[in-house]
Design an enzyme around this catalytic site. Structure first.
Site, PDB file in Angstrom:
ATOM      1  CG  ASP A 191     117.867  41.822  54.079  1.00 28.62           C
ATOM      2  OD1 ASP A 191     118.954  41.501  54.030  1.00 28.62           O
ATOM      3  OD2 ASP A 191     117.375  41.914  54.946  1.00 28.62           O
ATOM      4  CG  HIS A 265     120.562  41.323  56.665  1.00 33.23           C
ATOM      5  ND1 HIS A 265     120.123  40.426  56.174  1.00 33.23           N
ATOM      6  CD2 HIS A 265     121.237  41.165  58.535  1.00 33.23           C
ATOM      7  CE1 HIS A 265     120.091  39.645  57.521  1.00 33.23           C
ATOM      8  NE2 HIS A 265     120.183  39.830  58.200  1.00 33.23           N
ATOM      9  CD  GLU A 352     119.079  36.859  60.387  1.00 38.09           C
ATOM     10  OE1 GLU A 352     117.963  35.698  61.282  1.00 38.09           O
ATOM     11  OE2 GLU A 352     119.070  37.586  59.714  1.00 38.09           O
TER      12      GLU A 352
HETATM   13  C1  ACM Z   1     115.509  38.833  61.920  1.00 42.41           C
HETATM   14  O1  ACM Z   1     113.938  38.077  62.203  1.00 42.41           O
HETATM   15  N1  ACM Z   1     116.604  39.143  61.051  1.00 42.41           N
HETATM   16  C2  ACM Z   1     114.891  40.370  62.658  1.00 42.41           C
END
Ligand code: ACM
Length: 637
Positions: A191, A265, A352
């Site tokens: 991440d 990410h 995201e």
């Molecule tokens: C998430 O909670 N962004 C999968």
């Protein structure tokens, strides 16, 4: 005569009642599908052999023994052939109807567990949970259990990027997961805030990407600008350590699914290899056009330049560029990942992904034009399809968060529905497999009390035990055909605010025990009252002995009218067996100087124009750990 009949009926009724009570008192979590009590008990002692003819049965017997040794101080011998002694017999039956189902039969002279490989393992877990340590003896009540899970995918996701956890802690959680019959550990290895897996071809991923020099303190919104702790944080798993985790999990019937996030990410990756972003790197730096966005928000760390692993949370702007160089990089990374993780699924994230960088990136815009894509969402879909083709070619399946639906779902993808159930429903209707992990019910990083000031810092939300328990993974809106695509459920433990082992355990337990029943039991068999009456208290008492730092949940508080006296009685039943409760009813603080609860008590009665009373109480476990102070209004029924 009538009297005698009544008496006989009464005895029969009470025998029946006793049987039901006994069934309910079996403290196995998740509760088995079918339980029939038998008379008598089986006594386990050091002379009791385990008869295990196959290799996998012997492996499961060895793990059973490890648990017996740790919890009860004895270890049993394993034999390949039947012995005349009272024994525990593992019968690996190839024709058993379910891979994970089992039959467990306990009689005074023999315990028999029948099932396939996973089934035998689960039968042994149930047997462990049946053992009662009474008067220095290990006793197992006579019973026939027939059991099988409702869902094939029963998972927990651990985020080790936001905070790194050692292999030993991961093993502790895997051991507990196995005990409650979970079979998937989704390992969130990469991440923005850290890359945690050694990749031989790209050593900077861990030399640079696994370390940040500082982390924000408090909640994301507490301080603007952020205040940093000034402490370096990081760590990673070598490939050998990761393989060891995979083996350890497999022995416990758990598949480890690695997650390598893309295309977003990726700040930690770009800190190590900035050339994998969406902009051409010139003289070691990047154009500034899109980077201002972060700075406008007052975030002081200029890490969107790709020069440092960020120590703050939230969605970051860094994403991979849609280039051949990046596909090549990802294929090489995934090749090493697939070599470590035999899991059929490889999780590629997909959640995201702000498109800001692609909007301003010449490289990205060229691809959109060349491939005749409508927009950046279709570009993301194009990117993910490339990766899916590569995984499929290597015999693996792609799984991703529900954003992978945007811009078109890759042809064979499985969807993990996290923004509620919407994505999961849409995917099932399109004939794609789905894992339900909605942030409404299964985000274990959420608070466990409505009053956040009473709880350790969390990301937000409010997810009490009962809400987890109430979850049913099959949405009513699906047809019976579509329902088949819902493979199971998973809880997610994001660790932005979880930096310690104790905190990890506090957020996982006891909610993971509620999830275990959601995942294993048929919806119609679930019963929160039964779960919290005996099963949960017994298991939490045991978790304390196993050194698990679970959250001590609120007691069951009940007010009822005692018909004989006409008084209203308050009962407080803690959800940890043998725990003590100290309480006040005058609205003042309850601690261990308050009244020790010894059974239901008559409520004091406020005058007609007075406020209702507030009960305050704490729970103190047998090992002396104290709960938060809880309160309940004393309202007459
Ligand atoms: C998430 O909670 N962004 C999968």
């Amino acid at each position: 005569m009538k009297k005698i009949l009544g008496l006989v009926a009464g005895i029969l009724f009470s025998v029946h009642g006793l049987l039901i009570a006994q069934q309910q008192e079996l403290a196995i979590i998740p509760a088995p599908k079918s339980v029939n009590m038998l008379s008598g008990t089986f006594q386990i002692d050091a002379a009791t052999p385990i008869i295990a003819a196959t290799e996998s049965a012997r492996k499961s017997a060895a793990l059973f023994n490890e648990f017996l040794a740790a919890e009860h101080g004895i270890s049993l011998k394993t034999s390949l052939i039947a012995l005349p002694a009272k024994s525990i017999v593992l019968e690996e039956a190839g024709d058993f109807s379910s891979e994970e189902g089992y039959t467990l039969r306990v009689e005074p002279d023999k315990i028999t567990i029948t099932g396939k490989k996973a089934g035998l393992f689960y039968g042994l877990q149930s047997l462990l949970q049946l053992i009662q340590h009474t008067n220095g003896m290990l006793q197992v009540p006579g019973v026939v259990i027939e059991d099988a899970p409702a869902f094939g995918y029963r998972g927990i996701m651990l985020d080790v990027s936001r905070h790194f956890f050692t292999g030993d802690q991961i093993k502790k959680v895997l051991n507990l997961m196995a005990y409650f019959k979970f079979n998937r550990m989704h390992w969130h290895l990469t991440d923005d805030q850290g890359w945690r897996l050694e990749i031989k071809k790209y050593p900077k991923l861990t030399q640079v990407g696994a370390w940040r020099d500082s982390t924000i303190i408090g909640q994301y919104y507490d301080f603007k600008p952020f205040i940093y702790d000034g402490k370096p944080h990081g760590g990673f798993y070598t490939q050998e350590e990761a393989r060891e985790i995979v083996r350890y999990a497999a022995d416990r019937q758990i598949t480890v699914i690695p997650e390598i996030e893309l295309p977003g990410h990726t700040s930690a990756v770009l800190a190590a290899y900035p050339e994998l972003g969406s902009f051409e790197v010139k003289d070691g730096s990047l154009p500034t056009g899109t980077i201002a966005a972060n700075n406008e928000k007052g975030e002081p760390y200029d890490n969107d330049l790709g020069d440092a692993v960020p120590g703050y949370w939230g969605v970051h702007y860094n994403i991979y560029g849609p280039t051949e160089k990046v596909y090549g990089f990802l294929q090489e990374v995934l090749t090493e990942v697939m070599d470590i993780f035999p899991s059929e699924y490889i999780h590629i994230g997909g959640d995201e992904v702000p498109k800001d960088h692609w909007i301003t990136s010449e490289i990205a815009q060229k691809v959109i034009k060349k491939e005749k894509l409508a927009d950046e969402h279709e570009l993301q879909s194009f990117f993910i399809r490339r990766i899916e083709q590569f995984l499929n070619k290597n015999g693996r399946k792609l799984i991703g968060w529900d954003e992978i639906l945007e811009g078109g779902l890759a042809p064979n993808a499985t969807v993990m529905s996290w923004r509620g159930e919407k994505g999961g429903i849409a995917a099932a209707k399109m004939g794609h497999d789905v894992i339900m992990t909605p942030n409404s019910h299964l985000y274990f990083d959420h608070y466990q009390a409505a009053d956040k000031t009473t709880e350790p810092l969390a990301i937000g939300g409010f997810l009490p035990l009962e809400k987890v328990y109430s979850y049913s993974p099959i949405p009513d809106t699906l047809t019976s055909e579509e329902r088949k695509y819902i493979l199971g459920v998973q809880a997610n433990l994001w660790t932005e605010y979880i930096p310690t082992n104790n905190k990890m355990e506090y957020f996982l337990f006891p909610r993971a025990l509620a999830l275990a029943e959601v995942a294993w039991m048929a919806r119609e068999d679930k019963d929160y009252q039964a779960f919290t009456k005996h099963r949960l208290p017994a298991r939490l008492r045991e978790l304390e002995k196993m050194d698990v730092f679970f959250r001590i949940p609120e007691a069951k508080v009940n007010i009822s009218k005692d018909e004989a006296s006409g008084r209203h009685m308050v009962s407080i039943d803690p959800l940890v067996a043998q725990a003590k409760v100290y309480f006040t009813v005058d609205g003042h603080k309850a601690d261990q100087t308050a009244t020790l609860y010894s059974g239901p008590f008559a409520t004091p009665i406020p005058g007609p124009n007075q406020q209702p009373l507030t009960l305050r109480y704490i729970i103190v476990t047998p090992e002396g750990r104290s709960s938060n102070q809880f309160e309940a209004e004393i309202k007459l029924p």
